[in-house]
Design an enzyme around this catalytic site. Structure first.
Site, PDB file in Angstrom:
ATOM      1  N   GLN A 163      45.119  47.032  47.850  1.00  0.00           N
ATOM      2  CA  GLN A 163      44.233  45.927  48.210  1.00  0.00           C
ATOM      3  C   GLN A 163      43.149  45.784  47.146  1.00  0.00           C
ATOM      4  OE1 GLN A 163      42.657  46.015  52.191  1.00  0.00           O
ATOM      5  NE2 GLN A 163      41.429  44.200  51.828  1.00  0.00           N
ATOM      6  N   PHE A 164      43.444  44.974  46.128  1.00  0.00           N
ATOM      7  CA  PHE A 164      42.495  44.819  45.024  1.00  0.00           C
ATOM      8  C   PHE A 164      41.187  44.190  45.474  1.00  0.00           C
ATOM      9  CE2 PHE A 164      43.990  40.512  44.941  1.00  0.00           C
ATOM     10  CZ  PHE A 164      42.976  39.782  44.343  1.00  0.00           C
ATOM     11  N   THR A 165      41.176  43.485  46.602  1.00  0.00           N
ATOM     12  CA  THR A 165      39.948  42.829  47.055  1.00  0.00           C
ATOM     13  C   THR A 165      38.853  43.828  47.414  1.00  0.00           C
ATOM     14  OG1 THR A 165      40.752  42.652  49.330  1.00  0.00           O
ATOM     15  CG2 THR A 165      41.174  40.775  47.856  1.00  0.00           C
TER      16      THR A 165
END
Length: 155
Positions: free
Chosen positions: A84-86
């Site tokens: 989850q790069f966010t």
């Protein structure tokens, strides 16, 4: 590397309506960890090893006395790791998050997969989401217990 750890009873990931990963079952009766993983631009193998050790040893499962005194391995549970790069979104300026601190896709995949291998090498059953996919993640948080870990706060 930044992760959000959820102590869960069940968890699964689906892509386009098809379940692609589930929390590995163990002797814990379904308890385990759902871990959302964000890889930062400056992360390296040292961050991966630190995070794997921290995740494997994190004592957030209750012992027979009701104290959070057991790790996922002690509790006989598994882990579901989801990229989850966010998690690297920087919202300090403006209204739209900046993701300039996140690692590029190739490096993020390499370190995410290294984390999966390092956790598994510690004897913990591991499942993984689909890297760069639009995933639906469903889970039941127990407690609730949610922990934020950031290797950047250590190195």
């Amino acid at each position: 590397m930044r992760v959000v750890v959820q102590r869960v009873r069940d968890a699964y990931v689906s892509v386009d309506g098809e379940v692609v990963a589930c929390l590995p079952s163990g002797s814990s009766g379904g308890l385990g960890l759902l871990v959302f993983v964000g890889v930062a631009r400056h992360d390296d193998e040292g961050a991966v090893i630190w995070m794997a050790e921290k995740l494997a040893g994190l004592r957030i499962f209750e012992d027979e006395g009701g104290k959070m005194n057991m790790s996922v391995a002690d509790a006989g549970g598994g882990m579901l790791l989801v990229s989850q790069f966010t998690l690297l979104g920087d919202c300090r300026r403006g209204k739209r998050p900046s993701f300039s601190g996140a690692a590029g896709p190739a490096e993020a995949r390499r370190l995410y997969e290294a984390l999966i291998r390092e956790v598994a090498a510690r004897g913990i059953p591991v499942a993984q989401g689909c890297f760069q996919a639009d995933m639906d993640v469903r889970f039941t948080n127990v407690g609730p217990v949610t922990i934020l870990l950031d290797s950047d706060k250590v190195f």
